[in-house]
Design a protein around this motif. Structure first.
Motif, mmCIF file in Angstrom:
data_model
loop_
_atom_site.group_PDB
_atom_site.id
_atom_site.type_symbol
_atom_site.label_atom_id
_atom_site.label_comp_id
_atom_site.label_asym_id
_atom_site.label_seq_id
_atom_site.Cartn_x
_atom_site.Cartn_y
_atom_site.Cartn_z
ATOM 1 N N ALA A 180 0.173 -1.146 -0.260
ATOM 2 C CA ALA A 180 0.111 -0.163 -0.197
ATOM 3 C C ALA A 180 0.901 1.356 0.030
ATOM 4 N N ALA A 181 2.218 1.403 1.040
ATOM 5 C CA ALA A 181 2.891 2.299 0.747
ATOM 6 C C ALA A 181 3.034 2.735 -0.364
ATOM 7 N N LEU A 182 3.750 1.655 -1.151
ATOM 8 C CA LEU A 182 4.628 1.645 -2.596
ATOM 9 C C LEU A 182 3.250 1.999 -3.502
ATOM 10 N N SER A 183 2.133 1.638 -3.533
ATOM 11 C CA SER A 183 1.474 2.513 -4.616
ATOM 12 C C SER A 183 0.984 3.712 -4.256
ATOM 13 N N SER A 184 0.947 3.547 -2.880
ATOM 14 C CA SER A 184 0.268 5.335 -3.006
ATOM 15 C C SER A 184 1.647 6.284 -2.605
ATOM 16 N N GLY A 185 2.706 6.042 -2.488
ATOM 17 C CA GLY A 185 4.056 6.810 -2.616
ATOM 18 C C GLY A 185 4.177 7.579 -0.949
ATOM 19 N N SER A 186 3.416 6.727 -0.669
ATOM 20 C CA SER A 186 3.098 7.048 1.140
ATOM 21 C C SER A 186 2.940 6.212 1.839
ATOM 22 N N LEU A 187 3.324 6.588 3.203
ATOM 23 C CA LEU A 187 3.336 5.847 4.997
ATOM 24 C C LEU A 187 1.782 6.351 4.935
ATOM 25 N N ARG A 188 1.641 7.341 4.972
ATOM 26 C CA ARG A 188 0.576 7.373 5.521
ATOM 27 C C ARG A 188 -0.719 6.615 5.778
ATOM 28 N N ASN A 189 -1.016 6.579 6.992
ATOM 29 C CA ASN A 189 -2.009 5.284 7.322
ATOM 30 C C ASN A 189 -1.420 4.189 6.461
ATOM 31 N N HIS A 190 -0.488 3.347 6.410
ATOM 32 C CA HIS A 190 0.214 2.256 5.765
ATOM 33 C C HIS A 190 1.391 1.586 7.787
ATOM 34 N N GLY A 222 10.391 14.955 18.618
ATOM 35 C CA GLY A 222 9.881 14.150 17.507
ATOM 36 C C GLY A 222 11.177 13.605 16.658
ATOM 37 N N TYR A 223 10.703 12.588 15.529
ATOM 38 C CA TYR A 223 11.392 11.924 15.183
ATOM 39 C C TYR A 223 11.747 11.174 13.659
ATOM 40 N N ARG A 224 12.151 10.719 12.847
ATOM 41 C CA ARG A 224 12.495 10.817 11.601
ATOM 42 C C ARG A 224 12.681 9.524 11.594
ATOM 43 N N LEU A 225 11.525 8.725 11.170
ATOM 44 C CA LEU A 225 12.001 6.874 10.931
ATOM 45 C C LEU A 225 11.665 7.103 9.245
ATOM 46 N N GLN A 226 12.753 6.272 8.947
ATOM 47 C CA GLN A 226 13.627 6.186 7.215
ATOM 48 C C GLN A 226 13.476 4.666 6.706
ATOM 49 N N PHE A 227 12.409 3.878 5.798
ATOM 50 C CA PHE A 227 12.190 2.551 5.395
ATOM 51 C C PHE A 227 12.636 2.951 3.629
ATOM 52 N N GLN A 228 13.554 2.300 4.116
ATOM 53 C CA GLN A 228 13.774 1.314 2.274
ATOM 54 C C GLN A 228 12.805 0.347 1.979
ATOM 55 N N LEU A 229 12.081 0.246 0.851
ATOM 56 C CA LEU A 229 10.739 0.194 0.568
ATOM 57 C C LEU A 229 10.927 -0.800 -0.411
ATOM 58 N N GLY A 230 11.848 -1.962 -0.917
ATOM 59 C CA GLY A 230 11.935 -2.716 -1.826
ATOM 60 C C GLY A 230 13.228 -2.010 -2.678
ATOM 61 N N GLY A 280 13.739 0.750 -6.041
ATOM 62 C CA GLY A 280 14.212 1.750 -6.576
ATOM 63 C C GLY A 280 13.584 3.151 -6.324
ATOM 64 N N GLU A 281 13.419 3.972 -7.585
ATOM 65 C CA GLU A 281 13.462 5.302 -6.779
ATOM 66 C C GLU A 281 12.527 5.869 -6.283
ATOM 67 N N ARG A 282 11.532 5.218 -5.662
ATOM 68 C CA ARG A 282 11.054 5.878 -4.970
ATOM 69 C C ARG A 282 10.172 4.178 -3.499
ATOM 70 N N SER A 283 11.333 3.865 -3.382
ATOM 71 C CA SER A 283 11.422 3.100 -2.256
ATOM 72 C C SER A 283 11.748 3.066 -1.168
ATOM 73 N N VAL A 284 12.261 4.797 -0.769
ATOM 74 C CA VAL A 284 12.457 5.564 0.336
ATOM 75 C C VAL A 284 11.551 6.196 0.610
ATOM 76 N N LEU A 285 11.133 5.889 1.791
ATOM 77 C CA LEU A 285 9.786 6.848 2.431
ATOM 78 C C LEU A 285 10.119 7.107 3.864
ATOM 79 N N SER A 286 9.470 7.911 4.710
ATOM 80 C CA SER A 286 9.538 8.052 6.062
ATOM 81 C C SER A 286 8.381 9.032 6.469
ATOM 82 N N ILE A 287 8.431 8.779 8.000
ATOM 83 C CA ILE A 287 7.693 9.244 8.548
ATOM 84 C C ILE A 287 7.935 10.468 9.816
ATOM 85 N N ASP A 288 7.945 11.409 9.980
ATOM 86 C CA ASP A 288 8.382 12.235 11.291
ATOM 87 C C ASP A 288 7.324 12.354 12.321
ATOM 88 N N THR A 289 6.316 11.585 12.454
ATOM 89 C CA THR A 289 5.309 11.958 13.422
ATOM 90 C C THR A 289 5.595 10.945 14.714
#
Length: 145
Positions: free
Chosen positions: A14-24, A113-121, A123-132
């Motif tokens: 879901a995160a890779l499909s939407s390009g965001s970790l929001r709600n995932h 607050g802290y940033r949690l950054q993930f590598q998901l698979g 590709g160029e859009r596979s690194v996503l992060s949250i600051d929540t």
């Protein structure tokens, strides 16, 4: 002092499909008075100098989620931004699904607050992060060992 353990579950597809970790992203810890468990807004109760560890698991086992960075945000008044270092999984080569460190001793009580950054698979859009998420650093007054 015992370590605080934070577990993060990521819906990688879901995160890779939407390009965001929001709600995932779903986070929980074993802190006795942490807030917002089960959400990406987890506020982990901890003390300065306390060991802390993060693990990540993907809902879909064929789409891995790896932690690529953890950084406490907005520490300018208290020194440079704190980064936590990755540690290898027990019994295997480093997979970066497990990170550990110490809550910086210089932090006065407060929410950081802290940033949690993930590598998901891959590709160029596979690194996503949250600051929540946040560390809720408590005072030593009344601390339990």
């Amino acid at each position: 002092m015992h370590a605080v353990n934070i577990v993060t579950i990521v819906d990688t597809i879901a995160a890779l499909s939407s390009g965001s970790l929001r709600n995932h992203v779903y986070m929980a810890d074993d802190g006795w008075c942490s807030e917002r468990k089960g959400t990406a807004e987890l506020a982990t109760a901890c003390y300065p100098g306390q060991p802390i560890s993060w693990t990540v698991h993907a809902i879909d086992v064929q789409s891995p989620a790896l932690i690529s960075e953890i950084r406490i945000l907005d520490l300018a008044p208290h020194g440079p931004a704190a980064r936590f270092t990755p540690g290898p999984e027990a019994g295997g080569a480093p997979q970066w699904t497990y990170w550990s460190g110490l809550v910086p001793c210089c932090l006065p009580p407060g929410r950081y607050g802290y940033r949690l950054q993930f590598q998901l698979g891959r590709g160029e859009r596979s690194v996503l992060s949250i600051d929540t998420p946040a560390l809720n650093v408590l005072s030593w007054t009344g601390a339990q060992s």
